[in-house]
Design an enzyme around this catalytic site. Structure first.
Site, PDB file in Angstrom:
ATOM      1  N   CYS A   1     -22.218 -36.722 -24.579  1.00 21.46           N
ATOM      2  CA  CYS A   1     -21.600 -36.753 -23.260  1.00 21.46           C
ATOM      3  C   CYS A   1     -20.211 -37.358 -23.370  1.00 21.46           C
ATOM      4  O   CYS A   1     -20.044 -38.439 -23.941  1.00 21.46           O
ATOM      5  CB  CYS A   1     -22.460 -37.584 -22.310  1.00 21.46           C
TER       6      CYS A   1
ATOM      7  N   ILE B   1     -17.107 -38.383 -20.866  1.00 21.34           N
ATOM      8  CA  ILE B   1     -16.696 -38.580 -19.479  1.00 21.34           C
ATOM      9  C   ILE B   1     -15.198 -38.864 -19.446  1.00 21.34           C
ATOM     10  O   ILE B   1     -14.703 -39.694 -20.200  1.00 21.34           O
ATOM     11  CB  ILE B   1     -17.484 -39.742 -18.831  1.00 21.34           C
TER      12      ILE B   1
ATOM     13  N   HIS C   1      -7.564 -39.088 -24.551  1.00 21.52           N
ATOM     14  CA  HIS C   1      -8.646 -39.112 -25.537  1.00 21.52           C
ATOM     15  C   HIS C   1      -9.762 -38.147 -25.141  1.00 21.52           C
ATOM     16  O   HIS C   1     -10.358 -37.484 -25.991  1.00 21.52           O
ATOM     17  CB  HIS C   1      -9.188 -40.537 -25.698  1.00 21.52           C
TER      18      HIS C   1
END
Length: 175
Positions: A82, A84, A90
């Protein structure tokens, strides 16, 4: 009005055992737990055992799959993680490079289901990861199983991945 209906292919059946590896990042542990639960549920439905290897983050997933492909006799791979969005670029690097790495491995003949979530916030990740909801971990496992079924159907097993020794035209030596 409800959203569009999504169709899922029925899971393939296999005459011989399937060896499937999930390479996953537990960076967001509760998201990871749901993705693994979803992938395991799909594998259980298909009668496939799932092995899990953990890596620090999404960028390491393609590398670990490449290593496993060269050093083991696995049939396919499930990439779970995952990413986010944060305040820096980045996010873009991790999303693009992990996806590119998996795509390149797939184009070399590896059977990979990509379940790396790329989301704007934690809530989106939680909804997508939920094993009894959108179940993106299960979807990635199903994708890998479908690719394994196709590779077995087309009969290209044991094909090397990456660089291989070649025979020189003159002396017949290998390099």
């Amino acid at each position: 009005m409800a959203g569009p209906m999504h169709y899922s292919l029925p899971l393939p059946a296999f005459d011989t055992p399937v060896k499937l590896l999930a390479v996953a990042s537990p960076y967001y542990k509760d998201i990871f737990d749901q993705q693994i639960a979803g992938a395991r549920a799909i594998c259980d439905q298909a009668g496939v055992e799932l092995e899990v290897a953990e890596v620090p983050g999404a960028l390491e997933i393609p590398t670990a799959i490449g290593i496993a492909a060269r050093m083991s006799n696995l049939d396919g791979y499930v990439a779970l993680g995952c990413v986010i969005r944060g305040e820096t670029t980045h996010y873009d690097t991790v999303c693009n490079d992990s996806s590119r790495g998996l795509t390149l491995l797939g184009l070399q003949g590896l059977c990979i289901g990509n379940g790396i979530l790329t989301v704007e916030n934690y809530e989106q990740a939680a909804v997508r990861a939920q094993a009894d909801g959108q179940n993106k971990g299960g979807g990635a496992a199903a994708a890998a199983l479908h690719l394994i079924a196709l590779s077995r159907k087309w009969g290209r097993t044991g094909k090397p991945v990456g660089f291989t020794a070649t025979t020189l035209a003159k002396g017949g030596d290998t390099v």
